[in-house]
Write a protein that holds these residues in place. Structure first.
Motif, mmCIF file in Angstrom:
data_model
loop_
_atom_site.group_PDB
_atom_site.id
_atom_site.type_symbol
_atom_site.label_atom_id
_atom_site.label_comp_id
_atom_site.label_asym_id
_atom_site.label_seq_id
_atom_site.Cartn_x
_atom_site.Cartn_y
_atom_site.Cartn_z
ATOM 1 N N UNK A 1 18.344 -0.728 57.431
ATOM 2 C CA UNK A 1 17.997 -2.056 56.936
ATOM 3 C C UNK A 1 16.505 -2.226 56.866
ATOM 4 N N UNK A 2 15.809 -2.329 58.020
ATOM 5 C CA UNK A 2 14.349 -2.487 57.969
ATOM 6 C C UNK A 2 13.629 -1.256 57.436
ATOM 7 N N UNK A 3 14.084 -0.065 57.821
ATOM 8 C CA UNK A 3 13.378 1.170 57.447
ATOM 9 C C UNK A 3 14.237 2.055 56.547
ATOM 10 N N UNK A 4 15.527 2.177 56.873
ATOM 11 C CA UNK A 4 16.423 3.085 56.164
ATOM 12 C C UNK A 4 17.463 2.297 55.379
ATOM 13 N N UNK A 5 17.976 2.938 54.353
ATOM 14 C CA UNK A 5 19.089 2.386 53.573
ATOM 15 C C UNK A 5 20.358 3.174 53.882
ATOM 16 N N UNK A 6 21.501 2.636 53.463
ATOM 17 C CA UNK A 6 22.760 3.333 53.704
ATOM 18 C C UNK A 6 22.780 4.695 53.025
ATOM 19 N N UNK A 7 22.202 4.774 51.850
ATOM 20 C CA UNK A 7 22.163 6.059 51.143
ATOM 21 C C UNK A 7 21.356 7.088 51.920
ATOM 22 N N UNK A 8 20.303 6.647 52.612
ATOM 23 C CA UNK A 8 19.515 7.577 53.421
ATOM 24 C C UNK A 8 20.331 8.124 54.579
ATOM 25 N N UNK A 9 21.137 7.262 55.224
ATOM 26 C CA UNK A 9 21.971 7.721 56.339
ATOM 27 C C UNK A 9 23.044 8.689 55.837
ATOM 28 N N UNK A 10 23.655 8.412 54.689
ATOM 29 C CA UNK A 10 24.673 9.318 54.135
ATOM 30 C C UNK A 10 24.061 10.665 53.782
ATOM 31 N N UNK A 11 22.890 10.653 53.181
ATOM 32 C CA UNK A 11 22.227 11.917 52.858
ATOM 33 C C UNK A 11 21.878 12.699 54.122
ATOM 34 N N UNK A 12 21.521 11.984 55.196
ATOM 35 C CA UNK A 12 21.181 12.658 56.448
ATOM 36 C C UNK A 12 22.401 13.358 57.044
ATOM 37 N N UNK A 13 23.558 12.702 57.058
ATOM 38 C CA UNK A 13 24.759 13.336 57.612
ATOM 39 C C UNK A 13 25.268 14.450 56.691
ATOM 40 N N UNK A 14 25.085 14.318 55.391
ATOM 41 C CA UNK A 14 25.423 15.427 54.488
ATOM 42 C C UNK A 14 24.611 16.665 54.826
ATOM 43 N N UNK A 15 23.345 16.455 55.099
ATOM 44 C CA UNK A 15 22.479 17.589 55.457
ATOM 45 C C UNK A 15 22.876 18.181 56.798
ATOM 46 N N UNK A 16 23.272 17.317 57.762
ATOM 47 C CA UNK A 16 23.703 17.824 59.067
ATOM 48 C C UNK A 16 24.956 18.682 58.935
ATOM 49 N N UNK A 17 25.891 18.269 58.100
ATOM 50 C CA UNK A 17 27.107 19.063 57.906
ATOM 51 C C UNK A 17 26.784 20.416 57.267
ATOM 52 N N UNK A 18 25.817 20.473 56.379
ATOM 53 C CA UNK A 18 25.431 21.739 55.768
ATOM 54 C C UNK A 18 24.700 22.647 56.755
ATOM 55 N N UNK A 19 23.961 22.048 57.714
ATOM 56 C CA UNK A 19 23.191 22.840 58.676
ATOM 57 C C UNK A 19 23.958 23.148 59.954
ATOM 58 N N UNK A 20 25.229 22.777 60.032
ATOM 59 C CA UNK A 20 25.997 23.026 61.254
ATOM 60 C C UNK A 20 26.060 24.501 61.648
ATOM 61 N N UNK A 21 26.206 25.464 60.718
ATOM 62 C CA UNK A 21 26.214 26.878 61.148
ATOM 63 C C UNK A 21 24.949 27.276 61.912
ATOM 64 N N UNK A 22 23.817 26.705 61.571
ATOM 65 C CA UNK A 22 22.582 27.006 62.311
ATOM 66 C C UNK A 22 22.495 26.221 63.614
#
Length: 474
Positions: free
Chosen positions: A233-254
């Motif tokens: 809300x103040x700093x991040x948007x919902x799309x930013x949080x979704x993109x962050x978790x998408x990246x975490x799922x891709x980096x899980x093997x590491x």
């Protein structure tokens, strides 16, 4: 005749001087003594003098005039006579002498005004902007100024912060997140991030925070979930949080290489984010049938299970628990008792150590020592005494429980032994034996062993003993 006059002047010097004084004083008001001197130079008593006698008499008159000038100047320094180039006395006014040093050190006004105070009340002078607290009105633009530019009249000047580059992102944001783990103030993190021009790197903030929390404690993971909820809300948007978790799922093997339980932990972060309404409920459903990585699939399954359990009454908002000293004391005591009972059943000292570390209350470990000794006093067999002594020795050698915490735990038992003895009649005897074994095992020192209280022996006398005392009873 000339010879007789010179001789007469030499024989009567006083009269000659008086004569000269009368002539000079008579003509002083008319502008000096040149006329009288000329008359005297040429004639005395009707007799004309020669040139030699004139020079002598003129010299005497000049000497007399100089003496009179010095007397007048000493009496009135502000008004005195001066001599002309030929030695004639000239009356006039002269200024009082002043020294150059006094002029430099004199701070008084030259005009005779003021009291030596600074000019303009301290608001003037070189490098001074005015009096303190003075408010200046907005400066109006002068149209007649030769540097006036009409195009710049309505310009707005702002401070431009360059966007944060990817190579500097981790170096800049990591200290902010690590400091947040210490103070737990989300408002401060929001202010610090607001000063940075994150630009397209906003989605990297949740990714970095979760990555750091995976290697931290449970209390830090709870703080991370709160941080994501407050920043959205103040700093991040919902799309930013979704993109962050998408990246975490891709980096899980590491991530699994450093944190084996990363899939389950990321799944819990996803479930908590959905519960905090910073992720849409359809986020998990959008991955159905499109996941090839087994670690990502495990994380999404974990999140789906937790969301289903929340419908049955599970509180996901307290998923990570409350770590450290934020927990109530009664809850900490209850968890320590459960830890001791589980250890008595399993006998695994390392597991007990791990569970004790997870409590994150090293300042409260004396309570663990206290509960362990009370459990020994309330037990009926030697097995509990041996296992508790073995656990305390293991924790003391591994420096999990410090010497100070161990000492405070034993001292608390010493203070409460009288109340414990009400429920456990043999408490004094059992405590004395346990303290001796603890000293032999190196858990406590000799000074703490000597502080152990012991109940005095009671002597029972019966009617059939003839007054003898039973020495072996207590």
């Amino acid at each position: 005749m000339a010879t007789d006059c010179e001789a007469w002047l030499n024989a009567n010097p006083v009269e000659a001087e008086n004569l000269s004084d009368s002539f000079v004083s008579g003509d002083e008001d008319n502008g000096g003594a040149p006329t009288s001197i000329r008359n005297i130079n040429n004639e005395i008593n009707g007799n004309w003098l020669s040139s030699s006698s004139n020079s002598i008499h003129e010299a005497r008159l000049k000497a007399k005039a100089k003496r009179r000038l010095r007397k007048n100047s000493s009496r009135d320094s502000g008004r005195g006579d001066s001599l002309s180039d030929n030695g004639d006395a000239v009356r006039g006014t002269s200024a009082a002498p002043t020294s150059p040093k006094s002029k430099l050190l004199d701070r008084k006004s030259r005009l005779g005004k003021g009291r030596g105070l600074p000019k303009k009340g301290g608001a003037g002078g070189k490098g001074v902007w005015g009096r303190s607290g003075e408010v200046y009105e907005p400066e109006e633009v002068d149209v007649k100024d030769p540097n006036y530019d009409e195009a710049q009249e309505n310009c707005v000047y702002e401070t431009v912060v360059p966007p944060l580059e990817e190579r500097d992102f981790e170096k800049t944001v990591t200290p902010i997140v690590q400091e947040y783990f210490e103070h737990g103030d989300t408002n401060e993190v929001a202010e610090l991030l607001g000063e940075l021009n994150l630009g397209p790197m906003r989605s990297g903030v949740p990714t970095l925070a979760v990555s750091l929390a995976l290697e931290a404690k449970a209390s830090h993971r709870e703080l991370t979930s709160r941080l994501l909820a407050d920043l959205c809300g103040p700093v991040l948007a919902r799309s930013d949080v979704e993109n962050a978790f998408d990246r975490l799922l891709r980096e899980l093997p590491d991530l699994v290489l450093d944190t084996p339980g990363a899939p389950q932990l990321v799944g819990q972060f996803i479930a908590r984010a959905v519960k905090d309404q910073i992720l849409s409920k359809s986020y998990i459903e959008g991955y159905k049938g499109r996941v090839d990585c087994e670690h990502a699939r495990a994380a999404l399954d974990r999140a789906a299970v937790l969301l289903k359990m929340s419908m049955g009454g599970l509180r996901i908002d307290n998923l990570w628990g409350t770590g450290g000293g934020q927990r109530p004391v009664t809850q900490l005591i209850k968890e320590m008792n459960l830890l001791l009972k589980e250890y008595i059943l399993s006998g695994d000292s390392k597991e007990a150590e791990r569970c004790l570390r997870d409590l994150e209350v090293p300042h409260f470990y004396h309570e663990f020592v206290y509960e362990a000794i009370v459990m020994v006093l309330e037990s009926k067999g030697e097995k509990t005494c041996k296992m508790i002594l073995q656990l305390l020795k293991f924790l003391c050698e591994s420096s999990i429980i410090t010497v100070d915490q161990m000492r405070r735990g034993y001292e608390r038992v010493y203070m409460d032994i009288a109340e414990i003895n009400i429920d456990v009649p043999r408490a004094y005897f059992i405590l004395e034996q346990f303290v001796d074994k603890s000293f032999s095992a190196g858990v406590i020192d000799e000074k703490l062993r000597d502080l152990c209280p012991c109940r005095g022996r009671k002597r029972f006398v019966s009617e059939g003993d003839g007054g003898r005392v039973k020495l072996e009873s207590y």
